[in-house]
Design an enzyme around this catalytic site. Structure first.
Site, short mmCIF file in Angstrom:
data_model
loop_
_atom_site.label_atom_id
_atom_site.label_comp_id
_atom_site.label_asym_id
_atom_site.label_seq_id
_atom_site.Cartn_x
_atom_site.Cartn_y
_atom_site.Cartn_z
N CYS A 55 0.83 -1.08 0.03
CA CYS A 55 -0.02 0.22 0.17
C CYS A 55 0.94 1.07 0.01
O CYS A 55 0.51 2.13 -0.69
CB CYS A 55 -0.97 0.06 1.34
SG CYS A 55 -2.07 -1.40 1.34
N ARG A 138 -7.93 -4.49 -2.98
CA ARG A 138 -7.42 -3.09 -3.61
C ARG A 138 -8.61 -3.03 -5.01
O ARG A 138 -8.34 -3.37 -6.14
CB ARG A 138 -6.17 -3.31 -4.22
CG ARG A 138 -5.07 -3.75 -3.32
CD ARG A 138 -3.59 -4.03 -3.83
NE ARG A 138 -2.66 -4.59 -2.78
CZ ARG A 138 -2.33 -3.91 -1.79
NH1 ARG A 138 -2.30 -2.70 -1.59
NH2 ARG A 138 -1.72 -4.61 -0.85
C1 BEZ Z 1 0.76 -4.63 1.81
O1 BEZ Z 1 1.78 -4.78 2.00
O2 BEZ Z 1 -0.01 -3.66 1.47
C2 BEZ Z 1 -0.21 -5.66 2.35
C3 BEZ Z 1 0.15 -7.02 1.96
C4 BEZ Z 1 -0.84 -7.97 2.37
C5 BEZ Z 1 -1.89 -7.92 2.81
C6 BEZ Z 1 -2.42 -6.49 3.25
C7 BEZ Z 1 -1.49 -5.54 2.76
#
Ligand code: BEZ
Length: 228
Positions: A55, A138
């Protein structure tokens, strides 16, 4: 103690629907959506959680492209099911500490919605329990200047989005609206576009004889937009 689950089933929004309305608190103050954005395109997107690495890379990329989107009459609006203070702390950390590719000192100026109640996320089908019932997937919604949902893309938690594709999709839809055409696979601005299929034998014949339209067959015609 028994936990009560909210089992309300909310239908997913669809292409062509009016964007579901809501009022929300964001890192840039309150917004009334989509009313505040009438006359502009909006990319409304969700991310799983603040202070997570994928993110963070996405926010830095969106923030560094914000001027490009704004120049296309498009505003960015983000959402996660975290609270306002978490959002503020995360955005401050990004600016102060995080470097990714050639990006650093990145300030996120577009609004990030706080949605601890998940009310907004549920309206937009951003909570997909098969993937996670505590984090938004997402999701990316393209909403046009009349507040109509024009495209939706959903990615799983592990997959960071491709921002060139998001920009390409926006430009392709704007071009389709402006010139009443369609765009072929992997179309890029400046390339030939597709002329929609002929609706009558007369139009099919005209197309085949036209100098402006290049037809491989009566149903497969392309043309240049002469944009230079
Ligand atoms: C992230 O790094 O944004 C992420 C990775 C796995 C689950 C949720 C967020």
């Amino acid at each position: 103690m028994e936990t009560l689950m909210d089992t309300t089933v909310v239908p997913l929004p669809r292409i062509g629907d009016k964007a579901p309305e809501f009022k929300a608190i964001t890192t840039q103050g309150e917004i009334n959506f989509p009313k505040d954005y009438v006359g502009k395109w909006v990319i409304f997107f969700s991310h799983p959680a603040d202070f997570t690495p994928v993110c963070t890379t996405e926010f830095m990329t969106f923030a560094s492209m914000e001027d490009e989107f704004n120049a296309l009459n498009c505003q960015l609006v983000g959402l996660s099911v975290d609270g306002l203070y978490s959002h503020i702390a995360w955005l401050r950390t990004i600016k102060e500490k995080i470097e990714f590719r050639d990006m650093k000192n990145i300030e996120v100026k577009f609004p990030l919605i706080e949605d601890i109640s998940m009310n907004v996320a549920k309206k937009y089908g951003m909570i997909q329990p098969g993937e996670s019932s505590t984090k938004a997937v997402r999701a990316v919604f393209f909403i046009d200047p009349k507040g109509i949902i024009r495209a939706m893309i959903y990615y799983p938690l592990s997959l960071g989005r491709n921002f060139d594709e998001l920009k390409r999709a926006l430009v392709a839809m704007q071009t389709a609206d402006k010139y009443s055409i369609a765009t072929p696979a992997d179309w890029r601005p400046g390339e030939d576009v597709i002329v929609p299929p002929a609706g009558s034998c007369g139009v099919a014949k005209e197309r085949m004889q036209s100098d402006d339209v290049k037809c491989k067959d009566w149903f497969f015609c392309t043309k240049s937009l002469h944009l230079n």
